[in-house]
Design an enzyme around this catalytic site. Sequence first.
Site, PDB file in Angstrom:
ATOM      1  N   GLU A 179       0.828  -1.211   0.000  1.00 45.03           N
ATOM      2  CA  GLU A 179       0.000   0.000   0.000  1.00 45.03           C
ATOM      3  C   GLU A 179       0.856   1.253   0.000  1.00 45.03           C
ATOM      4  O   GLU A 179       1.212   1.768   1.066  1.00 45.03           O
ATOM      5  CB  GLU A 179      -0.923   0.025   1.229  1.00 45.03           C
ATOM      6  CG  GLU A 179      -2.020  -1.010   1.186  1.00 45.03           C
ATOM      7  CD  GLU A 179      -2.977  -0.923   2.370  1.00 45.03           C
ATOM      8  OE1 GLU A 179      -2.714  -0.136   3.322  1.00 45.03           O
ATOM      9  OE2 GLU A 179      -3.991  -1.647   2.355  1.00 45.03           O
ATOM     10  N   GLU A 267      -6.275  -7.291  -0.660  1.00 45.91           N
ATOM     11  CA  GLU A 267      -6.524  -7.175   0.787  1.00 45.91           C
ATOM     12  C   GLU A 267      -7.867  -6.499   1.002  1.00 45.91           C
ATOM     13  O   GLU A 267      -8.160  -5.470   0.405  1.00 45.91           O
ATOM     14  CB  GLU A 267      -5.416  -6.342   1.453  1.00 45.91           C
ATOM     15  CG  GLU A 267      -5.476  -6.377   2.971  1.00 45.91           C
ATOM     16  CD  GLU A 267      -4.405  -5.513   3.612  1.00 45.91           C
ATOM     17  OE1 GLU A 267      -3.210  -5.768   3.402  1.00 45.91           O
ATOM     18  OE2 GLU A 267      -4.789  -4.546   4.313  1.00 45.91           O
TER      19      GLU A 267
HETATM   20  C1  IDC Z   1      -2.673  -3.838  10.510  1.00 44.50           C
HETATM   21  C2  IDC Z   1      -2.876  -5.023  11.431  1.00 44.50           C
HETATM   22  C3  IDC Z   1      -2.516  -4.616  12.835  1.00 44.50           C
HETATM   23  C4  IDC Z   1      -1.075  -4.110  12.828  1.00 44.50           C
HETATM   24  C5  IDC Z   1      -0.926  -2.970  11.833  1.00 44.50           C
HETATM   25  C6  IDC Z   1       0.516  -2.492  11.714  1.00 44.50           C
HETATM   26  O1  IDC Z   1      -4.219  -5.469  11.326  1.00 44.50           O
HETATM   27  O2  IDC Z   1      -2.648  -5.713  13.731  1.00 44.50           O
HETATM   28  O3  IDC Z   1      -0.744  -3.630  14.126  1.00 44.50           O
HETATM   29  O4  IDC Z   1      -1.340  -3.402  10.553  1.00 44.50           O
HETATM   30  O5  IDC Z   1       0.552  -1.186  11.279  1.00 44.50           O
HETATM   31  C7  IDC Z   1      -3.978  -2.148   5.891  1.00 44.50           C
HETATM   32  C8  IDC Z   1      -2.636  -2.750   5.871  1.00 44.50           C
HETATM   33  C9  IDC Z   1      -2.481  -3.781   6.969  1.00 44.50           C
HETATM   34  C10 IDC Z   1      -3.167  -3.315   8.246  1.00 44.50           C
HETATM   35  C11 IDC Z   1      -4.671  -3.225   7.968  1.00 44.50           C
HETATM   36  C12 IDC Z   1      -5.507  -2.809   9.186  1.00 44.50           C
HETATM   37  O6  IDC Z   1      -2.267  -3.295   4.627  1.00 44.50           O
HETATM   38  O7  IDC Z   1      -1.102  -3.985   7.186  1.00 44.50           O
HETATM   39  O8  IDC Z   1      -2.946  -4.304   9.208  1.00 44.50           O
HETATM   40  N1  IDC Z   1      -4.885  -2.286   6.862  1.00 44.50           N
HETATM   41  O9  IDC Z   1      -5.139  -1.541   9.630  1.00 44.50           O
HETATM   42  N2  IDC Z   1      -4.488  -1.327   4.964  1.00 44.50           N
HETATM   43  C13 IDC Z   1      -5.705  -0.927   5.376  1.00 44.50           C
HETATM   44  C14 IDC Z   1      -5.977  -1.532   6.590  1.00 44.50           C
END
Ligand code: IDC
Length: 312
Positions: A179, A267
């Site tokens: 992302e 995702e």
């Molecule tokens: C989130 C995980 C969380 C972790 C965080 C790290 O769910 O447990 O602490 O990342 O920064 C994304 C991302 C994905 C995120 C997820 C939810 O690709 O890495 O995971 N998210 O925030 N994009 C939109 C949402």
Amino acid sequence: MKSHVSLFLLFLLLAVFPAFHADASQSTDADAPASVKSIACPSVNGALHVDGRQLTDEHGNAVQLKGISTHGLAWFPDYVNQKAFHQLRQEWNVNVIRLAMYTTESGGYCTDGEQGHLKSLIDQGVSYASSEDMYVIIDWHILSDQDPNQYKEQALAFFAEMSEKYADHNNVLYEICNEPNGSTTWNDVKSYAEQVIPVIRSNAPDAVILVGTPNWSQYVDQAAADPITDYDNLMYTLHFYAATHKEDLRNTLQTALDQGLPVFVSEYSICDASGNGALDIGQADAWMQLLDQYQVSCVNWSLCNKRESAAS
Ligand code: IDC
């Protein structure tokens, strides 16, 4: 178990996983139950390609992959095991697993992570997915690093190594930047992609490569306006979290598809974009209808037992 978790499981069973989306072009065996027939798998559908906006199999039939992403490999390595992958394939009707390797978060590949350990988890993940007859995505999970160019040299070396190692696999897809976000523009991403793609292509000439888009992989319209034209078998990613991203983002997806852009939802979740909060089943249904209508592949976030709504 919290009620939203049960609801989520019900939603996965009814709406998300492919058992309930029969498609003759992906049949494996006329006598097999519908749940088995509907799933594209490497032993039957072979290497994937991109034809116009559609992901196809080696025979040119449309394919829709549906599956699940690991959480960060460094944080939840226990889920990379044969039994879990077997269950995902047999009981959840998953036909793709995404191996998410963070680049800069704690334990990240480009910061303080143990690269050898992370690569061995990827190797195990590819091997388990292969033996369960599933497709597998190797995900360079940029996030707080925002611009994939920040660790471009590491990405080039990583994808050179991965594509060489898995050159003879027909089931491996490469996701080169999860992302892009912050002030990263489509030009930045495009320039990065145009350097990473030929490195992968030199080993895996036809493998499907997934390219992220700006604003946390939401601006597929920018990719549609200025796609990468020098290479085949590319798809552009759109990510959604159904309680946050609604009709506006669906319209962006629809417009990109209308323009012929091959989009892969590598995702999504049905909670909010933090990975937490309430689930939005109504929005989730609307998303799934659109994805199914265009056979857009999708990968759920994420396989872990962390106390967060997105955990599956
Ligand atoms: C989130 C995980 C969380 C972790 C965080 C790290 O769910 O447990 O602490 O990342 O920064 C994304 C991302 C994905 C995120 C997820 C939810 O690709 O890495 O995971 N998210 O925030 N994009 C939109 C949402």
